[in-house]
Design a protein around this motif. Sequence first.
Motif, mmCIF file in Angstrom:
data_model
loop_
_atom_site.group_PDB
_atom_site.id
_atom_site.type_symbol
_atom_site.label_atom_id
_atom_site.label_comp_id
_atom_site.label_asym_id
_atom_site.label_seq_id
_atom_site.Cartn_x
_atom_site.Cartn_y
_atom_site.Cartn_z
ATOM 1 N N GLN A 51 -90.638 -8.032 -4.684
ATOM 2 C CA GLN A 51 -89.816 -9.187 -4.346
ATOM 3 C C GLN A 51 -90.108 -9.687 -2.935
ATOM 4 O OE1 GLN A 51 -85.800 -7.819 -5.248
ATOM 5 N NE2 GLN A 51 -85.812 -8.989 -7.144
ATOM 6 N N ALA A 52 -90.361 -8.765 -2.000
ATOM 7 C CA ALA A 52 -90.674 -9.190 -0.636
ATOM 8 C C ALA A 52 -91.964 -9.997 -0.606
ATOM 9 C CB ALA A 52 -90.777 -7.979 0.284
ATOM 10 N N GLY A 53 -92.988 -9.546 -1.348
ATOM 11 C CA GLY A 53 -94.239 -10.296 -1.409
ATOM 12 C C GLY A 53 -94.058 -11.652 -2.066
ATOM 13 N N TYR A 54 -93.240 -11.691 -3.103
ATOM 14 C CA TYR A 54 -92.975 -12.931 -3.831
ATOM 15 C C TYR A 54 -92.197 -13.919 -2.966
ATOM 16 C CZ TYR A 54 -90.988 -15.815 -7.644
ATOM 17 O OH TYR A 54 -90.599 -16.848 -8.458
ATOM 18 N N ARG A 150 -104.453 -19.164 -2.462
ATOM 19 C CA ARG A 150 -105.235 -17.940 -2.226
ATOM 20 C C ARG A 150 -104.473 -16.986 -1.304
ATOM 21 N NH1 ARG A 150 -110.450 -18.856 -4.112
ATOM 22 N NH2 ARG A 150 -111.138 -21.047 -4.149
ATOM 23 N N GLU A 151 -103.907 -17.536 -0.250
ATOM 24 C CA GLU A 151 -103.162 -16.699 0.691
ATOM 25 C C GLU A 151 -101.932 -16.091 0.016
ATOM 26 O OE1 GLU A 151 -100.626 -17.122 4.869
ATOM 27 O OE2 GLU A 151 -101.864 -18.789 4.152
ATOM 28 N N ALA A 152 -101.241 -16.899 -0.785
ATOM 29 C CA ALA A 152 -100.035 -16.403 -1.436
ATOM 30 C C ALA A 152 -100.354 -15.303 -2.444
ATOM 31 C CB ALA A 152 -99.316 -17.561 -2.129
ATOM 32 N N GLY A 155 -101.146 -12.155 -0.653
ATOM 33 C CA GLY A 155 -99.938 -11.529 -0.135
ATOM 34 C C GLY A 155 -99.127 -10.870 -1.227
ATOM 35 N N TRP A 156 -99.029 -11.536 -2.382
ATOM 36 C CA TRP A 156 -98.293 -10.940 -3.497
ATOM 37 C C TRP A 156 -98.992 -9.687 -4.007
ATOM 38 C CZ3 TRP A 156 -99.757 -10.385 -8.704
ATOM 39 C CH2 TRP A 156 -98.736 -9.910 -9.541
ATOM 40 N N THR A 157 -100.327 -9.729 -4.097
ATOM 41 C CA THR A 157 -101.075 -8.544 -4.534
ATOM 42 C C THR A 157 -100.877 -7.392 -3.561
ATOM 43 O OG1 THR A 157 -102.736 -9.960 -5.602
ATOM 44 C CG2 THR A 157 -103.367 -7.681 -5.144
ATOM 45 N N ALA A 158 -100.871 -7.702 -2.258
ATOM 46 C CA ALA A 158 -100.632 -6.665 -1.258
ATOM 47 C C ALA A 158 -99.240 -6.069 -1.422
ATOM 48 C CB ALA A 158 -100.809 -7.227 0.146
ATOM 49 N N GLY A 159 -98.236 -6.911 -1.691
ATOM 50 C CA GLY A 159 -96.890 -6.413 -1.910
ATOM 51 C C GLY A 159 -96.803 -5.529 -3.139
ATOM 52 N N PHE A 160 -97.480 -5.927 -4.197
ATOM 53 C CA PHE A 160 -97.538 -5.142 -5.429
ATOM 54 C C PHE A 160 -98.136 -3.767 -5.135
ATOM 55 C CE2 PHE A 160 -97.676 -5.848 -10.181
ATOM 56 C CZ PHE A 160 -97.994 -4.539 -10.519
ATOM 57 N N LEU A 161 -99.285 -3.746 -4.462
ATOM 58 C CA LEU A 161 -99.950 -2.484 -4.166
ATOM 59 C C LEU A 161 -99.148 -1.629 -3.193
ATOM 60 C CD1 LEU A 161 -103.650 -3.726 -3.860
ATOM 61 C CD2 LEU A 161 -102.559 -2.605 -5.814
ATOM 62 N N ARG A 162 -98.485 -2.274 -2.243
ATOM 63 C CA ARG A 162 -97.637 -1.533 -1.308
ATOM 64 C C ARG A 162 -96.512 -0.824 -2.053
ATOM 65 N NH1 ARG A 162 -97.572 -5.300 2.047
ATOM 66 N NH2 ARG A 162 -95.675 -6.335 1.349
ATOM 67 N N GLY A 163 -96.049 -1.439 -3.130
ATOM 68 C CA GLY A 163 -94.972 -0.840 -3.906
ATOM 69 C C GLY A 163 -95.384 0.386 -4.671
ATOM 70 N N LEU A 164 -96.631 0.430 -5.130
ATOM 71 C CA LEU A 164 -97.050 1.588 -5.912
ATOM 72 C C LEU A 164 -97.824 2.626 -5.099
ATOM 73 C CD1 LEU A 164 -100.339 1.231 -6.588
ATOM 74 C CD2 LEU A 164 -99.468 -0.452 -8.202
ATOM 75 N N ALA A 165 -98.133 2.324 -3.849
ATOM 76 C CA ALA A 165 -98.925 3.245 -3.030
ATOM 77 C C ALA A 165 -98.290 4.622 -2.872
ATOM 78 C CB ALA A 165 -99.201 2.621 -1.658
ATOM 79 N N PRO A 166 -96.952 4.755 -2.736
ATOM 80 C CA PRO A 166 -96.387 6.111 -2.639
ATOM 81 C C PRO A 166 -96.571 6.939 -3.903
ATOM 82 C CG PRO A 166 -94.846 4.473 -1.794
ATOM 83 C CD PRO A 166 -95.936 3.724 -2.496
ATOM 84 N N VAL A 167 -96.794 6.272 -5.039
ATOM 85 C CA VAL A 167 -96.957 6.969 -6.309
ATOM 86 C C VAL A 167 -98.426 7.251 -6.591
ATOM 87 C CG1 VAL A 167 -96.365 6.915 -8.759
ATOM 88 C CG2 VAL A 167 -94.947 5.680 -7.113
ATOM 89 N N LEU A 168 -99.272 6.277 -6.357
ATOM 90 C CA LEU A 168 -100.705 6.377 -6.630
ATOM 91 C C LEU A 168 -101.454 5.938 -5.375
ATOM 92 C CD1 LEU A 168 -100.602 4.751 -10.174
ATOM 93 C CD2 LEU A 168 -100.984 7.169 -9.687
#
Length: 316
Positions: A51-54, A150-152, A155-168
């Motif tokens: 949601q933060a990335g979005y 492109r920037e958005a 940023g959304w992809t980075a937010g998505f990956l930031r969300g799953l980084a603690p798991v994977l």
Amino acid sequence: MLEPPAPWLRHHPSAWRAGTLDAPRLRSTADALRQRPGFLQEVQHFAACWQAGYESHPVLPSAMRNNARYVMMVACLWLDHVRDPARPTESITQARLLAFYERLGRGLVSASPWRVKAMLGHARASGLLQPMAHVGDARWRPLEPTPALREAMAGWTAGFLRGLAPVLPLPEPPERMVQRPGLVGEVFTYRLSALLEDRYAITVGLPAMRWVTDREKGYHLFLSLMRGAALQPDGGALALVVPEELAQRSGLARNTVRNFIQACVSQGWAEAQADNRLRLTPGFVDEALHWFGLEFVWMHTLAVAAWQRLRPGWPA
């Protein structure tokens, strides 16, 4: 040739062809992941990051209001990513998007020619797509993503990956990964390859999640429900739901939010409780957690595969 990056892929996603995806193995991998202790807390961290990335990019609420617009934007990124610079007329055009939907058929994602034209017009008016310059033949009117889109999406992809980084774990911080030229387009090309070549979308077999993602900002509302959910002994979950707060955060009218909640109740996925509480049924929670397991495994694998393939010195 690059090796498959996960057991549930028979080929590297950059060379996706029919049979690349082992869907049962993907499902079993996702199910194993969601059995981790504390998985709901990891889901809630992911929901906050998504949601933060979005919310941090003003063009995304327009580009990703529902699954139809999301798929079209992803298709545009794919067409731009794979185009031959020497043949600019083969970029983003209405004809090429219609051909994409014809390949998909109505079983996965459908859009009439009228709707494709309308969505393209809206994307241009919203500053998501722009005409390509110097194409030589104005009759084709090819488009390309704007720098804002492109920037958005990065940023959304980075937010998505930031969300799953603690798991994977990821090979680099998400913000650095998406700075690699071509990575975002490569990831979404892989995601569409599964649709086109293996007829696979992660909503297959998950009817509640397909309904949620088709609603106007339905996924955003769903994440808000999960962020405030507490598991119950029977496998259900209890969530605090204040329509006014959800409406303000999602940018929707309060009646739209109430209709979304009422629809969840009428379909047997939730039960209204006193004091603005919503009880999510065990079946709905089970489907939701399976969905998150798929989302985590799916996006992590494809993002890491794209990052590896685009490293200097790796095969083109």
